[in-house]
Design a protein around this motif. Structure first.
Motif, PDB file in Angstrom:
ATOM      1  N   ASP A  50       3.524  48.408  -6.544  1.00  0.00           N
ATOM      2  CA  ASP A  50       3.660  48.898  -7.916  1.00  0.00           C
ATOM      3  C   ASP A  50       4.123  47.785  -8.854  1.00  0.00           C
ATOM      4  O   ASP A  50       4.951  47.989  -9.739  1.00  0.00           O
ATOM      5  N   GLY A  51       3.598  46.572  -8.621  1.00  0.00           N
ATOM      6  CA  GLY A  51       3.887  45.444  -9.482  1.00  0.00           C
ATOM      7  C   GLY A  51       5.224  44.760  -9.251  1.00  0.00           C
ATOM      8  O   GLY A  51       5.599  43.847  -9.982  1.00  0.00           O
ATOM      9  N   GLN A  52       5.948  45.177  -8.214  1.00  0.00           N
ATOM     10  CA  GLN A  52       7.283  44.617  -7.984  1.00  0.00           C
ATOM     11  C   GLN A  52       7.257  43.208  -7.399  1.00  0.00           C
ATOM     12  O   GLN A  52       8.110  42.401  -7.726  1.00  0.00           O
ATOM     13  N   LEU A  53       6.308  42.920  -6.513  1.00  0.00           N
ATOM     14  CA  LEU A  53       6.214  41.576  -5.954  1.00  0.00           C
ATOM     15  C   LEU A  53       4.838  41.342  -5.379  1.00  0.00           C
ATOM     16  O   LEU A  53       4.092  42.278  -5.097  1.00  0.00           O
ATOM     17  N   ALA A  54       4.521  40.066  -5.228  1.00  0.00           N
ATOM     18  CA  ALA A  54       3.326  39.634  -4.507  1.00  0.00           C
ATOM     19  C   ALA A  54       3.796  38.584  -3.501  1.00  0.00           C
ATOM     20  O   ALA A  54       4.725  37.826  -3.781  1.00  0.00           O
ATOM     21  N   MET A  55       3.173  38.557  -2.335  1.00  0.00           N
ATOM     22  CA  MET A  55       3.555  37.608  -1.292  1.00  0.00           C
ATOM     23  C   MET A  55       2.307  36.860  -0.836  1.00  0.00           C
ATOM     24  O   MET A  55       1.250  37.456  -0.641  1.00  0.00           O
ATOM     25  N   PHE A  56       2.470  35.556  -0.663  1.00  0.00           N
ATOM     26  CA  PHE A  56       1.373  34.678  -0.270  1.00  0.00           C
ATOM     27  C   PHE A  56       1.814  33.794   0.877  1.00  0.00           C
ATOM     28  O   PHE A  56       2.992  33.528   1.056  1.00  0.00           O
ATOM     29  N   SER A  57       0.831  33.286   1.604  1.00  0.00           N
ATOM     30  CA  SER A  57       1.048  32.253   2.601  1.00  0.00           C
ATOM     31  C   SER A  57       0.201  31.068   2.179  1.00  0.00           C
ATOM     32  O   SER A  57      -0.952  31.233   1.779  1.00  0.00           O
ATOM     33  N   GLY A  58       0.782  29.879   2.237  1.00  0.00           N
ATOM     34  CA  GLY A  58       0.050  28.677   1.863  1.00  0.00           C
ATOM     35  C   GLY A  58      -0.025  27.708   3.016  1.00  0.00           C
ATOM     36  O   GLY A  58       0.932  27.550   3.771  1.00  0.00           O
ATOM     37  N   ALA A  59      -1.190  27.064   3.162  1.00  0.00           N
ATOM     38  CA  ALA A  59      -1.402  26.027   4.175  1.00  0.00           C
ATOM     39  C   ALA A  59      -1.704  24.724   3.441  1.00  0.00           C
ATOM     40  O   ALA A  59      -2.622  24.664   2.618  1.00  0.00           O
ATOM     41  N   TYR A  60      -0.922  23.688   3.740  1.00  0.00           N
ATOM     42  CA  TYR A  60      -0.975  22.453   2.977  1.00  0.00           C
ATOM     43  C   TYR A  60      -1.132  21.234   3.880  1.00  0.00           C
ATOM     44  O   TYR A  60      -0.759  21.267   5.047  1.00  0.00           O
ATOM     45  N   ARG A  61      -1.659  20.163   3.288  1.00  0.00           N
ATOM     46  CA  ARG A  61      -1.739  18.862   3.948  1.00  0.00           C
ATOM     47  C   ARG A  61      -0.839  17.884   3.187  1.00  0.00           C
ATOM     48  O   ARG A  61      -0.420  18.160   2.060  1.00  0.00           O
ATOM     49  N   LYS A  62      -0.569  16.751   3.795  1.00  0.00           N
ATOM     50  CA  LYS A  62       0.306  15.745   3.197  1.00  0.00           C
ATOM     51  C   LYS A  62      -0.105  15.463   1.749  1.00  0.00           C
ATOM     52  O   LYS A  62      -1.290  15.291   1.460  1.00  0.00           O
ATOM     53  N   HIS A  63       0.876  15.459   0.868  1.00  0.00           N
ATOM     54  CA  HIS A  63       0.746  15.189  -0.568  1.00  0.00           C
ATOM     55  C   HIS A  63       0.158  16.335  -1.372  1.00  0.00           C
ATOM     56  O   HIS A  63      -0.051  16.188  -2.583  1.00  0.00           O
ATOM     57  N   ASP A  64      -0.127  17.493  -0.754  1.00  0.00           N
ATOM     58  CA  ASP A  64      -0.562  18.668  -1.517  1.00  0.00           C
ATOM     59  C   ASP A  64       0.615  19.214  -2.307  1.00  0.00           C
ATOM     60  O   ASP A  64       1.771  19.132  -1.870  1.00  0.00           O
ATOM     61  N   GLY A  65       0.311  19.827  -3.418  1.00  0.00           N
ATOM     62  CA  GLY A  65       1.310  20.507  -4.228  1.00  0.00           C
ATOM     63  C   GLY A  65       0.812  20.656  -5.651  1.00  0.00           C
ATOM     64  O   GLY A  65      -0.061  19.908  -6.091  1.00  0.00           O
ATOM     65  N   PRO A  66       1.342  21.617  -6.368  1.00  0.00           N
ATOM     66  CA  PRO A  66       0.915  21.849  -7.749  1.00  0.00           C
ATOM     67  C   PRO A  66       1.630  20.901  -8.712  1.00  0.00           C
ATOM     68  O   PRO A  66       2.660  20.309  -8.370  1.00  0.00           O
ATOM     69  N   PRO A  67       1.117  20.787  -9.928  1.00  0.00           N
ATOM     70  CA  PRO A  67       1.842  20.018 -10.938  1.00  0.00           C
ATOM     71  C   PRO A  67       3.119  20.750 -11.355  1.00  0.00           C
ATOM     72  O   PRO A  67       3.281  21.945 -11.074  1.00  0.00           O
ATOM     73  N   HIS A  71       7.093  29.434 -14.791  1.00  0.00           N
ATOM     74  CA  HIS A  71       6.715  30.852 -14.898  1.00  0.00           C
ATOM     75  C   HIS A  71       7.700  31.496 -15.870  1.00  0.00           C
ATOM     76  O   HIS A  71       8.915  31.379 -15.683  1.00  0.00           O
ATOM     77  N   TYR A  72       7.189  32.181 -16.868  1.00  0.00           N
ATOM     78  CA  TYR A  72       8.068  32.769 -17.883  1.00  0.00           C
ATOM     79  C   TYR A  72       8.576  34.160 -17.515  1.00  0.00           C
ATOM     80  O   TYR A  72       9.578  34.595 -18.045  1.00  0.00           O
ATOM     81  N   GLU A  73       7.888  34.845 -16.613  1.00  0.00           N
ATOM     82  CA  GLU A  73       8.250  36.230 -16.325  1.00  0.00           C
ATOM     83  C   GLU A  73       8.498  36.512 -14.849  1.00  0.00           C
ATOM     84  O   GLU A  73       8.634  37.660 -14.465  1.00  0.00           O
ATOM     85  N   GLN A  74       8.515  35.474 -14.011  1.00  0.00           N
ATOM     86  CA  GLN A  74       8.615  35.698 -12.574  1.00  0.00           C
ATOM     87  C   GLN A  74       9.611  34.766 -11.917  1.00  0.00           C
ATOM     88  O   GLN A  74       9.679  33.587 -12.252  1.00  0.00           O
ATOM     89  N   ASP A  75      10.354  35.301 -10.971  1.00  0.00           N
ATOM     90  CA  ASP A  75      11.135  34.500 -10.043  1.00  0.00           C
ATOM     91  C   ASP A  75      10.255  34.257  -8.823  1.00  0.00           C
ATOM     92  O   ASP A  75       9.324  35.017  -8.556  1.00  0.00           O
ATOM     93  N   GLU A  76      10.574  33.201  -8.064  1.00  0.00           N
ATOM     94  CA  GLU A  76       9.847  32.905  -6.829  1.00  0.00           C
ATOM     95  C   GLU A  76      10.827  32.519  -5.730  1.00  0.00           C
ATOM     96  O   GLU A  76      11.921  32.034  -6.014  1.00  0.00           O
ATOM     97  N   GLU A  77      10.390  32.726  -4.504  1.00  0.00           N
ATOM     98  CA  GLU A  77      11.089  32.191  -3.346  1.00  0.00           C
ATOM     99  C   GLU A  77      10.057  31.516  -2.453  1.00  0.00           C
ATOM    100  O   GLU A  77       8.960  32.035  -2.284  1.00  0.00           O
ATOM    101  N   PHE A  78      10.416  30.357  -1.918  1.00  0.00           N
ATOM    102  CA  PHE A  78       9.596  29.651  -0.936  1.00  0.00           C
ATOM    103  C   PHE A  78      10.361  29.676   0.379  1.00  0.00           C
ATOM    104  O   PHE A  78      11.528  29.281   0.428  1.00  0.00           O
ATOM    105  N   TYR A  79       9.694  30.090   1.457  1.00  0.00           N
ATOM    106  CA  TYR A  79      10.277  30.081   2.798  1.00  0.00           C
ATOM    107  C   TYR A  79       9.388  29.198   3.669  1.00  0.00           C
ATOM    108  O   TYR A  79       8.197  29.492   3.858  1.00  0.00           O
ATOM    109  N   ASP A 100      14.046  26.961   6.040  1.00  0.00           N
ATOM    110  CA  ASP A 100      14.730  26.870   4.750  1.00  0.00           C
ATOM    111  C   ASP A 100      14.042  27.768   3.728  1.00  0.00           C
ATOM    112  O   ASP A 100      12.824  27.955   3.759  1.00  0.00           O
ATOM    113  N   LEU A 101      14.843  28.279   2.804  1.00  0.00           N
ATOM    114  CA  LEU A 101      14.351  29.103   1.707  1.00  0.00           C
ATOM    115  C   LEU A 101      14.956  28.582   0.419  1.00  0.00           C
ATOM    116  O   LEU A 101      16.120  28.182   0.401  1.00  0.00           O
ATOM    117  N   ILE A 102      14.165  28.573  -0.637  1.00  0.00           N
ATOM    118  CA  ILE A 102      14.677  28.201  -1.953  1.00  0.00           C
ATOM    119  C   ILE A 102      14.298  29.273  -2.959  1.00  0.00           C
ATOM    120  O   ILE A 102      13.182  29.803  -2.923  1.00  0.00           O
TER     121      ILE A 102
END
Length: 169
Positions: A50-67, A71-79, A100-102
């Motif tokens: 009901d719009g409370q959260l979305a959860m994703f899994s990401g698979a990355y290689r060395k040096h991957d990452g966003p710029p 986010h103006y309306e959302q908190d995030e956690e990375f585990y 680790d979680l941030i």
């Protein structure tokens, strides 16, 4: 008379939900996004919560990452579930490893960089807002897309690109 948990917490009763399982390499409703060189898998949709959260899994290689972005309306956690990541939140930088979680509060610029050869993380955004649409639209950009094209998509979905990707140096 027993009350449902929704009544106990003072929330409006929601439609009855059913449990579901999303396997390791699968995505909810086949929502798999390949963008910026990495793969994201939707695990729990805003439609499920009901719009409370979305959860994703990401698979990355060395040096991957966003710029660097905000986010103006959302908190995030990375585990972190595999590998090692450098995460910048505001002016602070943290090295995160398996387990680790941030917590990333809304309105604070952040970015991450994969330091290990491969890495995986589970991340949540709440409320779910436009995250799913952001990823879907970014994944649909052609290879010739410009930073301005990506910025328009970010702004339309409640966030903004503020700077370049992190570097390991």
């Amino acid at each position: 008379m027993a009350l449902s948990p929704h009544h106990t917490l003072g929330a409006a009763p929601a439609a009855q939900k059913k449990p579901f399982v999303v396997r390791h390499a699968d995505a909810r409703a086949a929502e798999h996004y390949h963008m910026m060189g990495f793969d994201l898998y939707l695990k729990v949709s805003g439609k499920d919560t009901d719009g409370q959260l979305a959860m994703f899994s990401g698979a990355y290689r060395k040096h991957d990452g966003p710029p660097l972005h905000v986010h103006y309306e959302q908190d995030e956690e990375f585990y972190i579930t595999e590998g090692e990541f450098l995460v910048q939140v505001g002016e602070e930088k943290f090295t995160l490893r398996v387990g680790d979680l941030i917590f990333l509060p809304r309105n604070i610029p952040h970015a991450f960089l994969t330091l290990s050869d491969t890495g995986r993380m589970v991340f949540m955004t709440h409320p779910s807002a436009g995250t799913e649409m952001l990823f879907k639209q970014l994944a649909a950009l052609p290879p010739t897309a410009t930073l301005d094209d990506a910025q328009k998509i970010h702004v339309a979905n409640g966030c903004r690109i503020l700077g370049p990707k992190l570097t390991a140096g």
